[in-house]
Design a protein around this motif. Structure first.
Motif, PDB file in Angstrom:
ATOM      1  N   ALA A   1       0.837  -1.213   0.000  1.00 59.67           N
ATOM      2  CA  ALA A   1       0.000   0.000   0.000  1.00 59.67           C
ATOM      3  C   ALA A   1       0.872   1.263   0.000  1.00 59.67           C
ATOM      4  O   ALA A   1       0.476   2.293  -0.538  1.00 59.67           O
ATOM      5  CB  ALA A   1      -0.905  -0.016   1.232  1.00 59.67           C
ATOM      6  N   GLU A   2       2.078   1.154   0.591  1.00 58.43           N
ATOM      7  CA  GLU A   2       2.954   2.336   0.642  1.00 58.43           C
ATOM      8  C   GLU A   2       3.737   2.463  -0.668  1.00 58.43           C
ATOM      9  O   GLU A   2       4.134   1.450  -1.245  1.00 58.43           O
ATOM     10  CB  GLU A   2       3.924   2.209   1.823  1.00 58.43           C
ATOM     11  N   PRO A   3       3.979   3.711  -1.093  1.00 58.79           N
ATOM     12  CA  PRO A   3       4.620   3.902  -2.408  1.00 58.79           C
ATOM     13  C   PRO A   3       6.142   3.807  -2.383  1.00 58.79           C
ATOM     14  O   PRO A   3       6.820   4.610  -3.009  1.00 58.79           O
ATOM     15  CB  PRO A   3       4.168   5.329  -2.778  1.00 58.79           C
ATOM     16  N   HIS A   4       6.689   2.845  -1.607  1.00 59.05           N
ATOM     17  CA  HIS A   4       8.152   2.747  -1.512  1.00 59.05           C
ATOM     18  C   HIS A   4       8.555   1.282  -1.621  1.00 59.05           C
ATOM     19  O   HIS A   4       7.732   0.395  -1.540  1.00 59.05           O
ATOM     20  CB  HIS A   4       8.657   3.205  -0.131  1.00 59.05           C
ATOM     21  N   GLY A   5       9.875   1.078  -1.664  1.00 56.58           N
ATOM     22  CA  GLY A   5      10.413  -0.263  -1.442  1.00 56.58           C
ATOM     23  C   GLY A   5      10.211  -0.591   0.034  1.00 56.58           C
ATOM     24  O   GLY A   5       9.477   0.093   0.747  1.00 56.58           O
ATOM     25  N   ASN A   6      10.923  -1.593   0.462  1.00 50.22           N
ATOM     26  CA  ASN A   6      10.750  -2.060   1.841  1.00 50.22           C
ATOM     27  C   ASN A   6      11.716  -1.308   2.758  1.00 50.22           C
ATOM     28  O   ASN A   6      12.874  -1.133   2.425  1.00 50.22           O
ATOM     29  CB  ASN A   6      11.067  -3.557   1.824  1.00 50.22           C
ATOM     30  N   TYR A   7      11.234  -0.854   3.905  1.00 50.99           N
ATOM     31  CA  TYR A   7      12.123  -0.106   4.806  1.00 50.99           C
ATOM     32  C   TYR A   7      11.967  -0.589   6.242  1.00 50.99           C
ATOM     33  O   TYR A   7      11.009  -1.289   6.578  1.00 50.99           O
ATOM     34  CB  TYR A   7      11.864   1.406   4.702  1.00 50.99           C
ATOM     35  N   ASN A   8      12.921  -0.193   7.068  1.00 47.34           N
ATOM     36  CA  ASN A   8      12.949  -0.621   8.459  1.00 47.34           C
ATOM     37  C   ASN A   8      12.081   0.329   9.299  1.00 47.34           C
ATOM     38  O   ASN A   8      12.514   1.420   9.665  1.00 47.34           O
ATOM     39  CB  ASN A   8      14.397  -0.631   8.959  1.00 47.34           C
ATOM     40  N   ARG A   9      10.886  -0.138   9.581  1.00 48.07           N
ATOM     41  CA  ARG A   9       9.903   0.714  10.280  1.00 48.07           C
ATOM     42  C   ARG A   9      10.408   1.149  11.667  1.00 48.07           C
ATOM     43  O   ARG A   9      10.139   2.255  12.122  1.00 48.07           O
ATOM     44  CB  ARG A   9       8.603  -0.095  10.425  1.00 48.07           C
ATOM     45  N   ILE A  10      11.163   0.274  12.307  1.00 50.53           N
ATOM     46  CA  ILE A  10      11.681   0.567  13.649  1.00 50.53           C
ATOM     47  C   ILE A  10      12.492   1.866  13.648  1.00 50.53           C
ATOM     48  O   ILE A  10      12.491   2.618  14.620  1.00 50.53           O
ATOM     49  CB  ILE A  10      12.593  -0.594  14.092  1.00 50.53           C
TER      50      ILE A  10
ATOM     51  N   LEU B   1      12.045   4.509  12.024  1.00 49.34           N
ATOM     52  CA  LEU B   1      11.321   5.773  11.812  1.00 49.34           C
ATOM     53  C   LEU B   1      11.555   6.713  12.998  1.00 49.34           C
ATOM     54  O   LEU B   1      11.557   7.929  12.844  1.00 49.34           O
ATOM     55  CB  LEU B   1       9.817   5.519  11.643  1.00 49.34           C
ATOM     56  N   SER B   2      11.756   6.133  14.186  1.00 50.49           N
ATOM     57  CA  SER B   2      11.973   6.984  15.371  1.00 50.49           C
ATOM     58  C   SER B   2      13.264   7.797  15.234  1.00 50.49           C
ATOM     59  O   SER B   2      13.237   9.020  15.389  1.00 50.49           O
ATOM     60  CB  SER B   2      11.987   6.149  16.653  1.00 50.49           C
ATOM     61  N   PRO B   3      14.408   7.155  14.957  1.00 47.71           N
ATOM     62  CA  PRO B   3      15.616   7.966  14.728  1.00 47.71           C
ATOM     63  C   PRO B   3      15.499   8.918  13.528  1.00 47.71           C
ATOM     64  O   PRO B   3      16.128   9.975  13.543  1.00 47.71           O
ATOM     65  CB  PRO B   3      16.725   6.937  14.506  1.00 47.71           C
ATOM     66  N   VAL B   4      14.699   8.577  12.525  1.00 47.14           N
ATOM     67  CA  VAL B   4      14.515   9.526  11.407  1.00 47.14           C
ATOM     68  C   VAL B   4      13.785  10.760  11.936  1.00 47.14           C
ATOM     69  O   VAL B   4      14.181  11.904  11.675  1.00 47.14           O
ATOM     70  CB  VAL B   4      13.717   8.889  10.235  1.00 47.14           C
ATOM     71  N   LEU B   5      12.747  10.534  12.721  1.00 46.82           N
ATOM     72  CA  LEU B   5      11.993  11.667  13.271  1.00 46.82           C
ATOM     73  C   LEU B   5      12.889  12.527  14.173  1.00 46.82           C
ATOM     74  O   LEU B   5      12.787  13.763  14.173  1.00 46.82           O
ATOM     75  CB  LEU B   5      10.783  11.143  14.068  1.00 46.82           C
ATOM     76  N   ALA B   6      13.770  11.864  14.909  1.00 49.55           N
ATOM     77  CA  ALA B   6      14.659  12.605  15.821  1.00 49.55           C
ATOM     78  C   ALA B   6      15.806  13.281  15.075  1.00 49.55           C
ATOM     79  O   ALA B   6      16.629  13.952  15.694  1.00 49.55           O
ATOM     80  CB  ALA B   6      15.199  11.657  16.890  1.00 49.55           C
ATOM     81  N   GLY B   7      15.892  13.072  13.756  1.00 48.23           N
ATOM     82  CA  GLY B   7      16.958  13.717  12.975  1.00 48.23           C
ATOM     83  C   GLY B   7      18.284  12.980  13.078  1.00 48.23           C
ATOM     84  O   GLY B   7      19.330  13.491  12.690  1.00 48.23           O
ATOM     85  N   GLU B   8      18.253  11.722  13.578  1.00 48.05           N
ATOM     86  CA  GLU B   8      19.504  10.976  13.743  1.00 48.05           C
ATOM     87  C   GLU B   8      19.813  10.088  12.544  1.00 48.05           C
ATOM     88  O   GLU B   8      20.917   9.592  12.389  1.00 48.05           O
ATOM     89  CB  GLU B   8      19.421  10.102  15.012  1.00 48.05           C
ATOM     90  N   LYS B   9      18.779   9.843  11.735  1.00 48.68           N
ATOM     91  CA  LYS B   9      18.976   9.050  10.514  1.00 48.68           C
ATOM     92  C   LYS B   9      18.159   9.674   9.394  1.00 48.68           C
ATOM     93  O   LYS B   9      17.186  10.383   9.662  1.00 48.68           O
ATOM     94  CB  LYS B   9      18.471   7.610  10.716  1.00 48.68           C
ATOM     95  N   SER B  10      18.554   9.369   8.147  1.00 46.08           N
ATOM     96  CA  SER B  10      17.780   9.878   7.011  1.00 46.08           C
ATOM     97  C   SER B  10      16.892   8.754   6.476  1.00 46.08           C
ATOM     98  O   SER B  10      17.096   7.583   6.799  1.00 46.08           O
ATOM     99  CB  SER B  10      18.724  10.347   5.911  1.00 46.08           C
ATOM    100  N   MET B  11      15.930   9.115   5.639  1.00 54.61           N
ATOM    101  CA  MET B  11      15.065   8.098   5.032  1.00 54.61           C
ATOM    102  C   MET B  11      15.924   7.082   4.266  1.00 54.61           C
ATOM    103  O   MET B  11      15.645   5.883   4.295  1.00 54.61           O
ATOM    104  CB  MET B  11      14.069   8.749   4.058  1.00 54.61           C
ATOM    105  N   ASP B  12      16.970   7.573   3.571  1.00 51.39           N
ATOM    106  CA  ASP B  12      17.810   6.654   2.783  1.00 51.39           C
ATOM    107  C   ASP B  12      18.466   5.592   3.667  1.00 51.39           C
ATOM    108  O   ASP B  12      18.681   4.466   3.233  1.00 51.39           O
ATOM    109  CB  ASP B  12      18.926   7.429   2.057  1.00 51.39           C
ATOM    110  N   ASP B  13      18.773   5.986   4.915  1.00 52.25           N
ATOM    111  CA  ASP B  13      19.453   5.037   5.818  1.00 52.25           C
ATOM    112  C   ASP B  13      18.562   3.854   6.180  1.00 52.25           C
ATOM    113  O   ASP B  13      19.066   2.846   6.674  1.00 52.25           O
ATOM    114  CB  ASP B  13      19.820   5.722   7.157  1.00 52.25           C
ATOM    115  N   ILE B  14      17.246   4.009   6.045  1.00 47.66           N
ATOM    116  CA  ILE B  14      16.384   2.955   6.604  1.00 47.66           C
ATOM    117  C   ILE B  14      15.785   2.026   5.534  1.00 47.66           C
ATOM    118  O   ILE B  14      15.017   1.127   5.850  1.00 47.66           O
ATOM    119  CB  ILE B  14      15.259   3.551   7.496  1.00 47.66           C
TER     120      ILE B  14
END
Ligand SMILES: Cc1cc2nc3c(=O)[nH]c(=O)nc-3n(C[C@H](O)[C@H](O)[C@H](O)COP(=O)(O)OP(=O)(O)OC[C@H]3O[C@@H](n4cnc5c(N)ncnc54)[C@H](O)[C@@H]3O)c2cc1C
Length: 418
Positions: free
Chosen positions: A50-59, A61-74
Motif C-alpha cells: 500500500a505504501e509507495p516505496h520499497g521495503n524499509y525498516n519501520r523501527i 522511523l523513530s531515529p529519522v523523526l529525531a533527525g539521527e537518521k535519514s530516510m535513505d538510511d532505513i
C-alpha cells in the motif's frame, strides 16, 4: 536444501508456481528473503504494498523523526533488489480483494494477480481513540514514512505537540518532535509510563529523566475531545482542563489489519488465526507479522516476527519441517541518553520472587524476577549492559540458584565467582 520441485523449476522443466504477497512491510519481505535463501527459483513472486516505496525498516522511523537518521538510511530493499530477484513489485497499490475460489487478488488500481500460494502480511492499523475531533487535520498516527513526513512538516510550522499514549511508540514520537523543536506534552491514561514493559519504579525514573530533557506529562488523563475548527487547536480532558495543541499524535495502540482476510472468509479472531506453520485455515494462504494470531497471542515487536518469517519461508519453500514457537521478547526505548531494558515476565506471580537493586544517586534500578531458580523477567534502568545476558538466561531457562546473591551485579561478577 532444494526440493525436487525447486530443482525442476530452476531447470525450467516445470512452470514456476505463483506466490503473491500482500504487504511490503517488515514481516512480508523478511519471509520472502527467507524463502529466496532456500528456494530462489521456486516461485514467480508478486508483491503488493500500500505504501509507495520499497521495503524499509519501520523501527528506524523513530531515529529519522529525531533527525539521527535519514530516510535513505532505513531502506532495506531498493527497487533494484526486487528487479534483481525477479520480483514484481506493485508499490502504492493496495490489494482490495482476495478471491479464494479463483485464487486471484485484485488491487485498487485494477491489477489482478493469480496465486498458487498467498502470503498475507498486512501489519496493523494505529488505533485512533474515538473522541470528537479525532479526524481533524493535524491529528495523525505514527506508523509509516508519511506520518514522519507529516510530523516533520508540522514541526516546521507549529509549536505545540500532544502525544496521546505514553508507551514505547509515544515516547519515541515525543522525543523526536522535541528534538525537532516542538514543545511536547505526553498524555497517558494510566499513572505509569510504558506500563506494558516497565514496573512502577523504573517508570518513575524514566519520567523524571524525560522531564529533565524538557518533555511534559499529563498522567492518568482521559482525553474526551480534540478541539479545533479547520485544524486541531487543543486537547480536552475529562476533568474539563485542556492543553494547546497544533499537532496531535495518536500512539494509543494498534489493531491487526485483518479486514481483507475477513472479507475473504479466512478464519479470524483478534487477528488472522494461523497454526504453528503460519498457515491460515486455507492451506494455500499463509500469514505473518502483526496481522496474525498464533495460539491466542498477537505481536507488536520484530523479534517474534523474524522467527515467524523463518518458519513461513521454509514452508513456502516446501522444506517445511519447522514449527513456530513463541519466545520471551525484550524491549529497549530508542531515546538517546535513556537506558532501559525490559525482558520477559517482569510482573511475576505468587510463585515468583523479585531481586531488586536501587542506586538513586547513579539513577540505576534493576529488578530480576525469579521462579523456581530461573530468571523469567528483568527490568533494568540506567545500567543496561547486562540486559542481553539476563535475556539469554530467560531464553535458556538456566538454573541460577547458585548465583542468587550476585545475580543483580551482572555477568562479569557472576562468572568471576563461578
Ligand atoms: C515508529 C515505530 C517504532 C518501532 N520500534 C520498534 C522497536 O524498537 N522494536 C521492535 O521490535 N518493534 C518496533 N516497532 C514495531 C515493528 O515495526 C512492527 O512490529 C513491524 O513493522 C511489523 O511488521 P509487519 O510486516 O507485520 O507490519 P508492517 O511493517 O506495518 O507492514 C505491513 C505493510 O502492509 C501494507 N499493507 C496493509 N494493507 C495492505 C493491502 N491491503 N495491500 C497492500 N499492502 C498493504 C502496509 O502499508 C505496510 O507497509 C516499531 C514500530 C513503529 C511504527
Amino acid at each position: 536444501m532444494k526440493t525436487e520441485y525447486a530443482v525442476a523449476a530452476a531447470a525450467g522443466v516445470v512452470a514456476r508456481q505463483r506466490l503473491v504477497v500482500i504487504g511490503n512491510g517488515m514481516a512480508g519481505m523478511r519471509t520472502v528473503e527467507e524463502l529466496l535463501k532456500i528456494a530462489p527459483e521456486l516461485y514467480e513472486i508478486t508483491v503488493f504494498g500500500a505504501e509507495p516505496h520499497g521495503n524499509y525498516n519501520r523501527i528506524l522511523l523513530s531515529p529519522v523523526l529525531a533527525g539521527e537518521k535519514s530516510m535513505d538510511d532505513i531502506i532495506i530493499n531498493t527497487r533494484e533488489w526486487y528487479a534483481a530477484n525477479g520480483i514484481t513489485l506493485h508499490a502504492g497499490d493496495a490489494v482490495v480483494e482476495i478471491d479464494r475460489a479463483r485464487r486471484i487478488v485484485r488491487s485498487e488500481k485494477g491489477v489482478e494477480a493469480r496465486y498458487d500460494r498467498l502470503l498475507i502480511a498486512t501489519g496493523s492499523n494505529p488505533f485512533v481513540i474515538p473522541v470528537p475531533g479525532s479526524n481533524l487535520p493535524g491529528v495523525i498516527a505514527f506508523r509509516d514514512i508519511q506520518d514522519v513526513e507529516s510530523m516533520l512538516n508540522a514541526a516546521r510550522d507549529h509549536r505545540h505537540a500532544v502525544i496521546i499514549g505514553g508507551g514505547l511508540l509515544g515516547l519515541e514520537a515525543a522525543n523526536g518532535l522535541q528534538r525537532q523543536g516542538m514543545s511536547v506534552t505526553v498524555v497517558h491514561a494510566s499513572d505509569s509510563l510504558m506500563d506494558r514493559q516497565l514496573d512502577a519504579s523504573a517508570s518513575a525514573l524514566l519520567k523524571r529523566s524525560l522531564e529533565a530533557k524538557g518533555l511534559r506529562f499529563a498522567m492518568a488523563a482521559q482525553t474526551t475531545e480534540i478541539v479545533g475548527d479547520d485544524r486541531v487547536r487543543a486537547v480536552r480532558f475529562a476533568d474539563g482542563t485542556q492543553i494547546d495543541a497544533d499537532l496531535v499524535v495518536m500512539t494509543a495502540g494498534v489493531r491487526p489489519n485483518i479486514a481483507l482476510a475477513k472479507a475473504a472468509g479466512l478464519y479470524c479472531e483478534r487477528a488472522i488465526v494461523v497454526d504453528d506453520t503460519l498457515q491460515t485455515f486455507d492451506p494455500r494462504v499463509y500469514a505473518v507479522g502483526e496481522c496474525v494470531q498464533h495460539r491466542s497471542a498477537t505481536f507488536g515487536l520484530v523479534a517474534p516476527i523474524w522467527d515467524q518469517a523463518r518458519v513461513a519461508g521454509a514452508h513456502l519453500a516446501g522444506a517445511g519441517h519447522r514449527r513456530y514457537v513463541q519466545r520471551a521478547t525484550a524491549t529497549k526505548l530508542k531515546v538517546t541518553g535513556v537506558d532501559l531494558y525490559s525482558a520477559g515476565d517482569f510482573v511475576g506471580g505468587d510463585d515468583s520472587e523479585d531481586l531488586v537493586l536501587r542506586d538513586p544517586r547513579r539513577g540505576v534500578y534493576k529488578r530480576v524476577v525469579l521462579q523456581a531458580g530461573r530468571v523469567i523477567g528483568a527490568v533494568l534502568y540506567g545500567d543496561v549492559k547486562d540486559g542481553a545476558w539476563y535475556f539469554d538466561l530467560i531464553q535458556s531457562r538456566t538454573d541460577v540458584s547458585h548465583l542468587r546473591g550476585r545475580l543483580l551485579f551482572g555477568k562479569t561478577l557472576c562468572e568471576a565467582g563461578a
